[in-house]
Design a protein around this motif. Structure first.
Motif, mmCIF file in Angstrom:
data_model
loop_
_atom_site.group_PDB
_atom_site.id
_atom_site.type_symbol
_atom_site.label_atom_id
_atom_site.label_comp_id
_atom_site.label_asym_id
_atom_site.label_seq_id
_atom_site.Cartn_x
_atom_site.Cartn_y
_atom_site.Cartn_z
ATOM 1 N N ALA A 27 0.836 -1.207 0.000
ATOM 2 C CA ALA A 27 0.000 0.000 0.000
ATOM 3 C C ALA A 27 0.872 1.259 0.000
ATOM 4 C CB ALA A 27 -0.928 -0.008 1.215
ATOM 5 N N ARG A 28 1.952 1.234 0.795
ATOM 6 C CA ARG A 28 2.876 2.381 0.811
ATOM 7 C C ARG A 28 3.484 2.611 -0.562
ATOM 8 N NH1 ARG A 28 4.695 0.567 5.819
ATOM 9 N NH2 ARG A 28 6.587 -0.411 5.005
ATOM 10 N N GLU A 29 3.636 1.536 -1.325
ATOM 11 C CA GLU A 29 4.258 1.637 -2.659
ATOM 12 C C GLU A 29 3.220 1.807 -3.761
ATOM 13 O OE1 GLU A 29 7.389 2.025 -3.356
ATOM 14 O OE2 GLU A 29 8.119 1.778 -1.307
ATOM 15 N N GLY A 30 1.987 2.173 -3.382
ATOM 16 C CA GLY A 30 1.023 2.630 -4.386
ATOM 17 C C GLY A 30 -0.043 1.643 -4.820
ATOM 18 N N ALA A 31 -0.028 0.412 -4.279
ATOM 19 C CA ALA A 31 -1.041 -0.567 -4.702
ATOM 20 C C ALA A 31 -2.348 -0.356 -3.942
ATOM 21 C CB ALA A 31 -0.538 -1.986 -4.462
ATOM 22 N N THR A 32 -3.456 -0.814 -4.540
ATOM 23 C CA THR A 32 -4.738 -0.895 -3.856
ATOM 24 C C THR A 32 -4.853 -2.304 -3.293
ATOM 25 O OG1 THR A 32 -5.743 0.687 -5.361
ATOM 26 C CG2 THR A 32 -7.256 -0.796 -4.186
ATOM 27 N N LEU A 33 -5.130 -2.397 -1.986
ATOM 28 C CA LEU A 33 -5.072 -3.696 -1.310
ATOM 29 C C LEU A 33 -6.429 -4.299 -1.014
ATOM 30 C CD1 LEU A 33 -2.592 -5.306 -0.276
ATOM 31 C CD2 LEU A 33 -2.090 -2.984 -0.987
ATOM 32 N N VAL A 34 -6.577 -5.580 -1.355
ATOM 33 C CA VAL A 34 -7.692 -6.383 -0.882
ATOM 34 C C VAL A 34 -7.072 -7.352 0.131
ATOM 35 C CG1 VAL A 34 -9.495 -8.034 -1.492
ATOM 36 C CG2 VAL A 34 -8.946 -6.140 -3.049
ATOM 37 N N GLY A 43 -8.165 -7.861 10.710
ATOM 38 C CA GLY A 43 -8.103 -7.474 9.294
ATOM 39 C C GLY A 43 -8.629 -6.066 9.084
ATOM 40 N N GLU A 44 -9.757 -5.761 9.735
ATOM 41 C CA GLU A 44 -10.328 -4.402 9.626
ATOM 42 C C GLU A 44 -9.348 -3.375 10.207
ATOM 43 O OE1 GLU A 44 -12.985 -3.680 8.049
ATOM 44 O OE2 GLU A 44 -14.434 -5.335 8.148
ATOM 45 N N GLU A 45 -8.667 -3.759 11.286
ATOM 46 C CA GLU A 45 -7.707 -2.843 11.929
ATOM 47 C C GLU A 45 -6.552 -2.513 10.966
ATOM 48 O OE1 GLU A 45 -6.901 -4.167 16.047
ATOM 49 O OE2 GLU A 45 -4.820 -3.621 15.595
ATOM 50 N N VAL A 46 -6.047 -3.534 10.262
ATOM 51 C CA VAL A 46 -4.951 -3.317 9.304
ATOM 52 C C VAL A 46 -5.439 -2.386 8.188
ATOM 53 C CG1 VAL A 46 -3.420 -4.427 7.620
ATOM 54 C CG2 VAL A 46 -3.914 -5.573 9.787
ATOM 55 N N THR A 47 -6.658 -2.629 7.712
ATOM 56 C CA THR A 47 -7.228 -1.808 6.635
ATOM 57 C C THR A 47 -7.346 -0.349 7.075
ATOM 58 O OG1 THR A 47 -8.471 -3.744 5.957
ATOM 59 C CG2 THR A 47 -9.203 -1.668 5.054
ATOM 60 N N ARG A 48 -7.864 -0.133 8.305
ATOM 61 C CA ARG A 48 -8.006 1.246 8.805
ATOM 62 C C ARG A 48 -6.649 1.932 8.923
ATOM 63 N NH1 ARG A 48 -12.089 -1.004 12.018
ATOM 64 N NH2 ARG A 48 -10.707 -1.255 13.792
ATOM 65 N N GLY A 49 -5.638 1.172 9.360
ATOM 66 C CA GLY A 49 -4.284 1.728 9.493
ATOM 67 C C GLY A 49 -3.747 2.187 8.143
ATOM 68 N N ILE A 50 -3.971 1.392 7.116
ATOM 69 C CA ILE A 50 -3.489 1.740 5.767
ATOM 70 C C ILE A 50 -4.212 2.998 5.275
ATOM 71 C CG2 ILE A 50 -3.558 1.004 3.337
ATOM 72 C CD1 ILE A 50 -2.920 -1.854 4.336
ATOM 73 N N GLU A 51 -5.538 3.029 5.496
ATOM 74 C CA GLU A 51 -6.310 4.207 5.053
ATOM 75 C C GLU A 51 -5.858 5.463 5.789
ATOM 76 O OE1 GLU A 51 -10.496 2.207 3.541
ATOM 77 O OE2 GLU A 51 -10.231 2.676 5.670
ATOM 78 N N ALA A 52 -5.570 5.319 7.089
ATOM 79 C CA ALA A 52 -5.141 6.470 7.890
ATOM 80 C C ALA A 52 -3.813 7.029 7.387
ATOM 81 C CB ALA A 52 -5.027 6.074 9.364
#
Ligand SMILES: NC(=O)c1ccc[n+]([C@@H]2O[C@H](COP(=O)([O-])OP(=O)(O)OC[C@H]3O[C@@H](n4cnc5c(N)ncnc54)[C@H](O)[C@@H]3O)[C@@H](O)[C@H]2O)c1
Length: 268
Positions: A27-34, A43-52
């Protein structure tokens, strides 16, 4: 410009350990993550961290041993994000037991996640990637897929299977002229929650093979790394994610059917 800018990636087992570090790095390198996992809350926590941190990610509840679930995850990814470029088949478990103490049920449960899960991911990702013009599949094996490990023979069988399956699929894709690369990654002893969650079956005999953390009914990863890793320490999830990122990106465009070993010298 990130190293996987505008690519769409599925990471299984992305709620924890190596999968989590990989999802965050991609995600840091520009990909959209599923991000997919059976652990919804994490899993939701990791997703929120990436969005933040300004990245793009969604979480999907997903049991990698279930074929219908795979159809759904791949279809929703393509519909939601316009294609699929990267699949990291990372979800896995370890069942520690001397072979004579292992039940057929434990053998099959481990195989259904570690090996059947990789088969299903590959099967359903390739057609989707072919439509998007190609892609990169990274299957997480282990040093236990390269050599035997007493006490982990069922795990050996799944990880050895992942290694040679990856090579066969890589050649099949090359022969079919579809631009899908398939490589395996072989971590050594990496400090992640897998070691504390692992079921130790037949503990008396298992302690002949592994230093056990008695209170936690788990393997003591640091004690094991001191003895077994030439560099003297356990690796980190990020050190594995770095290798996965390289294989996911176009920097590795001439690599397919390869095995990337990241093990602090264990197999040297
Ligand atoms: N940690 C190590 O030392 C090490 C070494 C070599 C290989 N590996 C491999 O790396 C991969 C990641 O392991 P980790 O160390 O990060 O462990 P981990 O336990 O931290 O993460 C594994 C994730 O997979 C998920 N998972 C388990 N069963 C699943 C299922 N049926 N469907 C979907 N998700 C499921 C778990 O919920 C967890 O979030 C595994 O394939 C493991 O075998 C780990």
């Amino acid at each position: 410009m990130g190293r996987v800018e505008n690519m769409v990636a599925i990471v299984t087992g992305g709620a924890s350990g190596i999968g989590r570090a990989t999802a965050e790095m991609l995600a840091r390198e520009g990909a959209t993550l599923v991000i997919t996992d059976v652990q919804e809350g994490l899993g939701e926590e990791v997703t929120r961290g990436i969005e933040a941190s300004g990245g793009k990610a969604v979480f999907k509840t997903h049991d990698v041993a279930d074929e219908d679930n795979w159809r759904q995850v791949v279809a929703e990814t393509v519909e939601g994000f316009g294609g699929l470029d990267i699949l990291v088949n990372n979800a896995g478990i370890g069942v520690f037991a001397p072979v004579v103490d292992m039940s057929l049920e434990d053998w099959r449960r481990q195989r259904s996640i570690n090996l059947d899960g990789v088969f299903l991911g590959v099967k359903h990702a390739i057609p989707a990637m072919a439509v998007s013009g190609g892609g990169s599949i990274i299957n997480i094996s282990s040093v236990a897929g390269l050599r035997g490990s007493p006490g982990l023979t069922g795990y050996n069988a799944t990880k050895g299977g992942v290694r040679i399956f990856s090579k066969g699929v890589a050649l099949e894709c090359a022969a079919a002229g579809i631009n899908v690369r398939v490589n395996s990654v072989h971590p050594g002893i990496i400090a992640t929650p897998i070691w504390t969650k692992a079921a130790v079956v037949g503990k008396e005999s298992a302690s002949n093979f592994f230093p056990l953390d008695e209170g936690a009914n788990a393997v003591d990863v640091d004690a094991m790394a001191q003895v077994a890793v030439p560099l003297g320490v356990a690796g980190s999830a990020e050190e594995i994610a770095s290798g996965i990122l390289f294989l996911a990106s176009n920097e590795s465009s001439h690599m397919t059917g390869s095995e990337l070993v990241i093990d602090g010298g264990i197999t040297a």
